[in-house]
Design an enzyme around this catalytic site. Structure first.
Site, short mmCIF file in Angstrom:
data_model
loop_
_atom_site.label_atom_id
_atom_site.label_comp_id
_atom_site.label_asym_id
_atom_site.label_seq_id
_atom_site.Cartn_x
_atom_site.Cartn_y
_atom_site.Cartn_z
N HIS B 188 0.82 -1.20 0.00
CA HIS B 188 0.00 0.00 0.00
C HIS B 188 0.87 1.26 0.00
O HIS B 188 0.59 2.23 -0.69
CB HIS B 188 -0.89 -0.04 1.23
CG HIS B 188 -1.94 0.99 1.20
ND1 HIS B 188 -3.12 0.84 0.51
CD2 HIS B 188 -1.98 2.23 1.74
CE1 HIS B 188 -3.84 1.92 0.64
NE2 HIS B 188 -3.18 2.77 1.38
N GLU B 427 2.27 -9.31 -32.90
CA GLU B 427 3.48 -9.64 -32.14
C GLU B 427 4.23 -10.82 -32.73
O GLU B 427 5.21 -11.27 -32.16
CB GLU B 427 3.15 -9.87 -30.66
CG GLU B 427 1.95 -10.75 -30.43
CD GLU B 427 1.41 -10.71 -29.01
OE1 GLU B 427 2.15 -10.34 -28.08
OE2 GLU B 427 0.23 -11.05 -28.84
N ASP B 451 7.29 -9.14 -27.67
CA ASP B 451 7.27 -10.44 -28.34
C ASP B 451 7.72 -10.31 -29.80
O ASP B 451 8.43 -11.17 -30.30
CB ASP B 451 5.87 -11.07 -28.27
CG ASP B 451 5.72 -11.95 -27.03
OD1 ASP B 451 6.75 -12.44 -26.53
OD2 ASP B 451 4.58 -12.15 -26.56
N CYS B 498 1.69 -1.08 -28.03
CA CYS B 498 1.47 -1.19 -26.60
C CYS B 498 2.64 -1.87 -25.88
O CYS B 498 2.60 -2.11 -24.69
CB CYS B 498 0.17 -1.92 -26.28
SG CYS B 498 0.19 -3.65 -26.77
#
Lengths: 85, 540
Positions: B188, B427, B451, B498
């Site tokens: 946290h 990919e 990848d 991405c």
């Protein structure tokens, strides 16, 4: 007096958050409401008691409502259990 | 000067005084009271104050850690009002003429023991809850200041470990950095430090006599300097100044458009791996989520997540993003991500093995559960789907047939859903080479550069011996990206990245020139990339 029996399907059981929601719902009802598990009965309007049942996935609980508006109470509680637990 | 080594969970430099945060069990003495009514009133007042504090905590936590995590404070409020608990305390004050502090502490201990005795983890957590609320009431009765007021100047908080209720309590304007002995990178405190943008270290073996001393937190290298020498202090003051300038600059970029000097626009999205990450996405002003890894739902559980569990997670993210695009990537299990209940078996070459869409198409029941959950959630926001590890047009057609089945089922059940853009991850070199054909089938491409680099260069990402030749800037990889963009655009299919390469600022200009439509990066990189975009002129 009206009642129903429900077997918990939620993986985490009646953990802190749903217990809070359940007690909140019960507290808003005029009649007396209890939850029983394995012969132990607690007041559904008291969170410590509800949590102390330790109700988990696969456990069966019986919810009873007694008093004014018991039918509506049972209906609302049954819906809540099905949706959240 | 002392230099302690630890691990950084968030970068940055902090310089200031050490404040050791000592939870110290408070000692509660039993005293006899005569005016029982006054004592009960004291308890009632303290209980109300405690509830108010918890209400404030809830509000704070809601913003800092989200509703699901904040709800624990609401439950704490209810526990304080529990009649069994309150009556036990009243009875004790009345029956034994004891002070309220003692009654609360004793009843709290009794309830905690009752839960702890039930001997399972769930009940142990409830025991901690009862202790927590009772300690709070006792502290109020003893007139102790809320730990929110730590100091009148900003300090470096040093502690063994910090619980959620403690981190939420601390007045953030008085915190320069967090340094803890225990804790993890995902604790946290770490999440909070990241949200607050302040450095945090874990694994620092401090000693109590350091309280009040001057120190430097180096959140880049994980080093904690106590009583620094003048030269070291000077060095870090300069570093800190550079950092602050940068931070200010980044802050200025919030709310700005992602457009180049020569008016080229690009969508700047963020990658997330859990529902909680949405807070960071919003804090860093990403304009959407370009990769929502759905694996978190499957990892770390004993069985397949149900449709409703998945639906709840997707819906929460879609709603919290308030109509901004959320691209969910379907299950990408296999290779380096293993889940026991899938019983995938050991493979000699898992990166080229049974993984991702290959599993989904072989086990349509698992796939359909996820698709149903995504489609149901799409009604509550702007959701798109993308499929990983595609190598053929046939796969895409199979997926589309399953999607149609799912939609038909939902229609038959009168369950509403929204418009869902369909995309695929690019990919594999195979997908690149046939991207002209794939573009006719889908709405968008998202290039997974990690990848793609591994498969293009035939270098196993997991093999450290090959790190020196693993070159993601390899001309072959860049040409592949260019080819995908060109083929995608010919068919009106938008193209994004991405993978990690999307966050590589040395390539941002190259990507803009190639005409990429979207970059999706980790939330903390969003504003850095925005700065580069806004300072780029692709005509030069």
């Amino acid at each position: 007096m009206k009642e129903f029996t429900y077997t918990i399907t939620d993986a985490q059981g009646i953990h802190a958050r749903p217990a809070g929601q359940l007690v909140k719902l019960a507290a808003g009802m005029g009649c007396n409401i209890t939850i029983t598990k394995d012969g132990r009965t607690v007041d559904a309007k008291r969170i410590m008691g509800v949590m102390s049942l330790g109700a988990k996935q696969g456990h069966t609980v019986t919810i009873q409502a007694d008093g004014e508006g018991e039918a509506e109470a049972i209906e609302a509680l049954e819906t809540f259990m099905k949706e959240n637990l | 000067m002392e230099a302690l080594n630890g691990k950084s969970v968030f970068g940055g430099i902090a310089i200031g005084k050490i404040k050791i945060f000592d939870k110290g069990e408070s000692v509660v003495k039993r005293t006899r009271v005569e005016d029982i009514q006054a004592e009960i009133t004291r308890f009632e007042d303290a209980k109300e104050t405690a509830k108010e504090q918890l209400g404030a905590l809830y509000d704070k936590a809601l913003i800092e850690v989200g509703e699901v995590n904040a709800m624990i404070f609401e439950v704490h409020q209810m526990m304080l009002d529990d009649l069994d608990y309150v009556e036990a305390i009243r009875h004790m004050i009345e029956g034994q003429n004891v002070n309220a502090e003692f009654a609360v502490a004793t009843v709290g201990d009794n309830f905690a023991e009752m839960f702890a005795a039930m001997d399972d983890d769930y009940m142990k957590a409830r025991a901690a809850d009862v202790k927590d609320i009772s300690d709070r009431v006792v502290a109020i009765l003893q007139g102790k200041q809320d730990i929110g007021v730590l100091s009148d100047e900003p300090v470096i908080i040093v502690a063994d470990d910090l619980a959620p209720s403690e981190t939420v309590l601390i007045d953030k304007s008085m915190v320069l950095a967090f340094v803890t002995r225990h804790g993890s990178t995902n604790s946290h405190t770490a999440i909070l430090a990241r949200t607050m943008n302040i450095p945090a270290l874990i694994g620092i073996d401090y000693s109590d006599d350091m309280d009040g001393k001057q120190a430097i937190v180096n959140g880049y290298d994980g080093i904690f300097y106590v009583d620094p020498e003048a030269s070291v202090l000077k060095e870090f003051q300069e570093k800190q100044k550079d950092d602050l300038d940068k931070k200010r600059l980044l802050l200025e970029l919030k709310g700005k458009e992602d457009v180049t000097i020569d008016d080229k626009r690009i969508h700047l999205y963020a990658n997330i791996g859990s529902v909680a990450d949405v807070a960071a996405v919003l804090a860093n002003d990403a304009t959407g989520i370009g990769l929502f890894r759905s694996e978190f739902l499957y990892l770390g559980t004993k069985n397949y997540p149900t449709e409703d569990e998945q639906f709840a997670a997707y819906k929460t993210v879609a709603e919290n993003m308030g109509g901004k695009k959320v691209i969910i990537r379907t299950l990408d299990i296999g290779a380096d991500k293993q889940v026991d209940y899938f019983q995938l078996g050991k493979e000699d070459n898992p990166a080229m093995g049974y993984r991702a869409i290959r599993i989904c198409l072989n086990e349509p029941a698992i796939f359909k559960t996820q698709l149903r959950a995504i489609y149901r959630a799409s009604y509550y926001g702007n959701i798109s789907i993308m499929y990983p590890m595609i190598i053929s047009v046939n796969e895409v057609r199979q997926i589309k047939a399953i999607v149609e089945e799912v939609k038909d089922e939902l229609d038959a059940q009168k369950i509403p859903y929204g418009e869902v853009e369909q995309g695929i991850m690019i990919e594999t070199p195979a997908a690149v080479m046939i991207s002209d054909l794939l573009a006719k089938e889908v709405d968008f491409f998202s290039i997974g550069t990690n990848d793609l680099t591994q498969y293009t260069l035939a270098i196993d990402r997991q093999n450290p011996k090959l790190d020196s030749i693993y070159d993601s800037h390899h001309e072959a990889v860049l040409r592949m990206i260019r080819m995908v963009v060109e083929n995608g655009h010919k068919e009106n299919c938008w193209v994004g990245i991405c993978g990690e390469l999307g966050a590589d600022i040395s390539l941002t200009k190259t990507f803009l020139k190639m005409g990429l439509d979207e970059l999706s990066v980790s939330p903390s990189m969003v504003l850095k990339i925005r700065e580069v975009i806004r300072n780029t002129d692709t005509t030069k």
